[in-house]
Every structure is written in C-alpha cells, then in structure tokens.
Design a protein around this motif. Structure first.
Motif, PDB file in Angstrom:
ATOM      1  N   PHE A 205      27.720 -41.143  13.253  1.00  0.00           N
ATOM      2  CA  PHE A 205      26.682 -40.952  14.436  1.00  0.00           C
ATOM      3  C   PHE A 205      25.526 -40.541  14.107  1.00  0.00           C
ATOM      4  CE2 PHE A 205      31.076 -41.101  16.051  1.00  0.00           C
ATOM      5  CZ  PHE A 205      31.089 -41.738  17.006  1.00  0.00           C
ATOM      6  N   ASP A 206      24.166 -40.992  14.389  1.00  0.00           N
ATOM      7  CA  ASP A 206      23.072 -40.540  14.073  1.00  0.00           C
ATOM      8  C   ASP A 206      22.628 -39.375  15.226  1.00  0.00           C
ATOM      9  OD1 ASP A 206      22.948 -42.109  12.107  1.00  0.00           O
ATOM     10  OD2 ASP A 206      21.872 -43.727  13.244  1.00  0.00           O
ATOM     11  N   VAL A 207      21.911 -38.409  14.898  1.00  0.00           N
ATOM     12  CA  VAL A 207      21.620 -37.270  15.794  1.00  0.00           C
ATOM     13  C   VAL A 207      19.979 -36.806  15.602  1.00  0.00           C
ATOM     14  CG1 VAL A 207      21.818 -34.962  16.531  1.00  0.00           C
ATOM     15  CG2 VAL A 207      23.966 -36.318  15.646  1.00  0.00           C
ATOM     16  N   VAL A 208      19.021 -36.693  16.541  1.00  0.00           N
ATOM     17  CA  VAL A 208      17.895 -36.134  16.689  1.00  0.00           C
ATOM     18  C   VAL A 208      18.022 -34.669  16.989  1.00  0.00           C
ATOM     19  CG1 VAL A 208      15.641 -36.440  17.694  1.00  0.00           C
ATOM     20  CG2 VAL A 208      17.052 -38.315  17.433  1.00  0.00           C
ATOM     21  N   ASP A 209      17.810 -33.882  16.236  1.00  0.00           N
ATOM     22  CA  ASP A 209      17.792 -32.429  16.334  1.00  0.00           C
ATOM     23  C   ASP A 209      16.365 -31.918  16.388  1.00  0.00           C
ATOM     24  OD1 ASP A 209      18.086 -29.792  16.112  1.00  0.00           O
ATOM     25  OD2 ASP A 209      19.806 -29.929  14.685  1.00  0.00           O
ATOM     26  N   GLU A 210      15.968 -31.298  17.326  1.00  0.00           N
ATOM     27  CA  GLU A 210      14.672 -30.614  17.679  1.00  0.00           C
ATOM     28  C   GLU A 210      14.533 -29.502  18.189  1.00  0.00           C
ATOM     29  OE1 GLU A 210      11.903 -35.045  17.828  1.00  0.00           O
ATOM     30  OE2 GLU A 210      13.120 -34.766  19.757  1.00  0.00           O
ATOM     31  N   GLY A 211      13.523 -28.725  18.161  1.00  0.00           N
ATOM     32  CA  GLY A 211      13.264 -27.455  18.604  1.00  0.00           C
ATOM     33  C   GLY A 211      13.539 -26.194  17.749  1.00  0.00           C
ATOM     34  N   PRO A 212      13.290 -24.946  18.230  1.00  0.00           N
ATOM     35  CA  PRO A 212      13.722 -23.831  17.523  1.00  0.00           C
ATOM     36  C   PRO A 212      15.343 -23.943  17.023  1.00  0.00           C
ATOM     37  CG  PRO A 212      12.416 -23.432  19.476  1.00  0.00           C
ATOM     38  CD  PRO A 212      12.806 -24.919  19.652  1.00  0.00           C
TER      39      PRO A 212
ATOM     40  N   VAL B 162      11.436 -35.770  27.694  1.00  0.00           N
ATOM     41  CA  VAL B 162      12.421 -34.544  28.143  1.00  0.00           C
ATOM     42  C   VAL B 162      12.461 -33.334  26.934  1.00  0.00           C
ATOM     43  CG1 VAL B 162      14.609 -33.713  29.047  1.00  0.00           C
ATOM     44  CG2 VAL B 162      13.486 -35.805  29.703  1.00  0.00           C
ATOM     45  N   THR B 163      12.756 -34.029  25.923  1.00  0.00           N
ATOM     46  CA  THR B 163      12.984 -32.778  24.626  1.00  0.00           C
ATOM     47  C   THR B 163      11.920 -32.473  24.171  1.00  0.00           C
ATOM     48  OG1 THR B 163      12.804 -34.670  23.153  1.00  0.00           O
ATOM     49  CG2 THR B 163      14.998 -34.279  23.817  1.00  0.00           C
ATOM     50  N   ALA B 164      10.613 -33.084  24.457  1.00  0.00           N
ATOM     51  CA  ALA B 164       9.293 -32.318  23.911  1.00  0.00           C
ATOM     52  C   ALA B 164       9.028 -31.012  25.067  1.00  0.00           C
ATOM     53  CB  ALA B 164       8.172 -33.222  24.167  1.00  0.00           C
ATOM     54  N   LEU B 165       9.460 -31.301  26.331  1.00  0.00           N
ATOM     55  CA  LEU B 165       9.191 -30.110  26.980  1.00  0.00           C
ATOM     56  C   LEU B 165      10.234 -29.107  26.886  1.00  0.00           C
ATOM     57  CD1 LEU B 165       8.465 -32.443  30.481  1.00  0.00           C
ATOM     58  CD2 LEU B 165       6.887 -30.995  28.997  1.00  0.00           C
ATOM     59  N   LEU B 166      11.318 -29.348  26.674  1.00  0.00           N
ATOM     60  CA  LEU B 166      12.541 -28.425  26.568  1.00  0.00           C
ATOM     61  C   LEU B 166      12.386 -27.548  25.124  1.00  0.00           C
ATOM     62  CD1 LEU B 166      15.739 -30.014  27.708  1.00  0.00           C
ATOM     63  CD2 LEU B 166      14.354 -28.534  28.816  1.00  0.00           C
ATOM     64  N   ASN B 167      12.005 -28.247  24.147  1.00  0.00           N
ATOM     65  CA  ASN B 167      11.412 -27.648  22.844  1.00  0.00           C
ATOM     66  C   ASN B 167      10.365 -26.710  23.131  1.00  0.00           C
ATOM     67  OD1 ASN B 167      11.999 -30.735  20.883  1.00  0.00           O
ATOM     68  ND2 ASN B 167      13.582 -29.297  21.755  1.00  0.00           N
ATOM     69  N   ALA B 168       9.351 -27.107  23.739  1.00  0.00           N
ATOM     70  CA  ALA B 168       8.058 -26.220  24.052  1.00  0.00           C
ATOM     71  C   ALA B 168       8.835 -25.091  24.768  1.00  0.00           C
ATOM     72  CB  ALA B 168       7.295 -26.827  24.652  1.00  0.00           C
ATOM     73  N   ALA B 169       9.936 -24.979  25.617  1.00  0.00           N
ATOM     74  CA  ALA B 169      10.163 -23.891  26.252  1.00  0.00           C
ATOM     75  C   ALA B 169      11.061 -23.079  25.418  1.00  0.00           C
ATOM     76  CB  ALA B 169      10.797 -24.314  27.610  1.00  0.00           C
ATOM     77  N   GLY B 170      11.535 -23.438  24.109  1.00  0.00           N
ATOM     78  CA  GLY B 170      12.183 -22.716  23.319  1.00  0.00           C
ATOM     79  C   GLY B 170      13.607 -23.326  23.146  1.00  0.00           C
ATOM     80  N   TYR B 171      13.956 -24.427  23.784  1.00  0.00           N
ATOM     81  CA  TYR B 171      15.295 -24.830  23.689  1.00  0.00           C
ATOM     82  C   TYR B 171      15.647 -25.785  22.532  1.00  0.00           C
ATOM     83  CZ  TYR B 171      15.999 -22.938  28.121  1.00  0.00           C
ATOM     84  OH  TYR B 171      16.099 -22.178  29.237  1.00  0.00           O
TER      85      TYR B 171
END
Length: 282
Positions: free
Chosen positions: A16-23, A45-54
């Motif tokens: 399975f392929d995965v997109v892993d982003e953020g800290p 959604v991920t862009a906003l969560l990543n910016a919040a540290g997730y």
C-alpha cells in the motif's frame, strides 16, 4: 512511533502507498479516504493539520494502491479492509487519531470498535457506525443506497465510466462533485485502473456482514445536511453505539465531499476532537 517517513506498508501479500507529511514528532493522524477517491482527497485537510504540528498519514487503500488490487470480491470484505489499517498502525508503532470519510469512515468505525487500544480518538465523516447505518436502511437510507445494487453488476459500472462526461461523471456531478473533483476521479480512479478495486468494496459486501460493537474511544461524527448519499437517521443513531465522549457536528449547506470541499471545517473539527475541546453539537 516511527521516526522516519512511511511511504508504504504491507498486509495480506499486498503493498500500500502512503502519503506521510508533517513534523515527524507530531501526533499521528491517520486519514482514510472513501469512494471514488484516494489519499489526494485529504490534501487541503493535511496542509492545515501539518501547519498545526500534526503528522498526517494518508494511505491509498485496498483496490486503490497499484500494489494492492486483488480481483476476488471476498478480498474486499470488511475484516480485510480493517486489517489493512491495523497493519498500517502496527507499522507506525504508536496509537493514532483515526479519521475516515465515506467508506473510510466505515472502516474507521470498525477498527476503533475492535482495536480501541490502537486508537486515541475517532473522527467519522459522513458515514455512521455500521450498526446505525443498517438500522437506517429500514427507512429512507434504503432509497439513497440503491446505487449499491447497481455496483454489484460485473463490468457494467466500469464500462459506463469509460467515456469522459458520460453516465458516471454526470452521476458524480449530480451528487455534488465539482469539475476539478470529477477530473481527479477520471485521472486517479478510471485512467489509473483503480475503479474495479474501488467497486470491490461494494462487491465485497455479501462477505462482510459481522456485528460491530460499540466504540469506546472519544468520537466525533460529522455530517452535512446536503449529503445525497447518507440519510440523517443513521447519523442520529450513532450516539447509541459510542460508549465514550461523543459529539455530532452538522455542517449546513455542504455536500458529501467534505474533505475536499470543506477542508477548513474538517481540519478544525479533527483538531477539536484530538485536543479534547468541545465542538458545536447539533
């Protein structure tokens, strides 16, 4: 917790392929897409969560990842779909905040119900708890789910989807998809060969029936009153299947496609659940 990027994982002899982003040290948020979409539906959604540290983990699920497209209907039974997510969480080596939309929501409910030790919180978008959904099928939900029967026909939906602007594209637009989302459906699902696998989730339903216990982790159910697929009754029944802090958030005037069309709302709701803050309950 895995301290390096996860780009893929394996289960049931599939990759399975995965997109892993953020800290890398951020709290883990796993996002499960629905039909007919892939991990790309979570981009806003991920862009906003990543910016919040997730740290966000969005897999292309069974039938969608090129290395995970089995042919048999029984290979798409719910226990197998749920076990894929369990394998992903095992790879991450830490409990996660689980978020699902559409079919991804059904899988998320199932994983949270059967593996509460792996799940810190659950945010279910659009699709209610499996038992609540079945109860709703005694009413108006049955009419809204008629298309599921059509998807059981072998090869017919795939043939209808071949023509750009054809029956399948028009059906997506009629249920609220925007032109760019229909274009993404055509590129990522039809042209990439993921449509038979995506339809496999519906075709695996005869092999999927199992009772789903109540969820015992903090949970938020998100629904939109413009959802053409999911009737409100099943959404309201969800409270009967959560034995933990629970919230229902209703987004007014929105369609079924909340992650791609309402990313700000979805990210905020996920954060409120993860951080334990109260949301607006309808």
């Amino acid at each position: 917790m895995s301290s390096s990027r996860v780009t893929s994982f394996s289960n049931d002899a599939l990759t399975f392929d995965v997109v892993d982003e953020g800290p890398l040290d951020g709290d883990l948020v796993v996002l499960l897409h629905g039909f007919p979409e892939r991990a790309s539906s979570w981009r806003g959604v991920t862009a906003l969560l990543n910016a919040a540290g997730y740290r966000t983990i969005a897999p292309d699920q069974r039938g969608y990842s090129p290395g995970a497209r089995p042919r048999r209907r029984r290979d798409y039974a719910m226990p197998r779909l749920a076990q894929d997510v369990v394998a992903l969480i095992d790879t991450l080596a830490a409990p996660v905040h689980l978020v699902g939309h559409d079919w991804g929501s059904a899988v998320a409910w199932t994983v949270a119900a059967h593996h509460p030790d792996m799940i810190r919180t659950l945010t279910a978008i659009s699709v209610p708890h499996p038992e609540a959904f079945l109860r709703a099928m005694r009413g108006r939900q049955l009419v809204r789910s008629v298309y599921m029967g059509a998807f059981q026909l072998p090869k017919v939906p795939e043939l209808l989807a071949r023509r750009t602007g054809g029956v399948m594209d028009r059906a997506m637009r009629a249920r609220g998809m925007k032109p760019d989302e229909v274009a993404r459906f055509r590129t990522e699902i039809v042209e990439d060969g993921a449509l038979p696998g995506g339809l496999g989730w519906y075709r695996g339903l005869p092999f999927s029936r199992q009772s789903c216990p109540a969820v015992r982790v903090p949970t938020t159910m998100v629904w939109s009153d413009g959802d053409g697929f999911i009737d409100e009754a099943g959404v309201r029944f969800c409270a009967d299947y959560v034995e933990a802090p629970y919230e229902l958030v209703v987004l007014e005037g929105a369609t079924h496609w909340l992650p791609s069309q309402n990313p700000d709302d979805v990210a905020a709701i996920v954060r409120r659940r993860v951080e334990g803050s109260p949301a607006t309950v309808q």
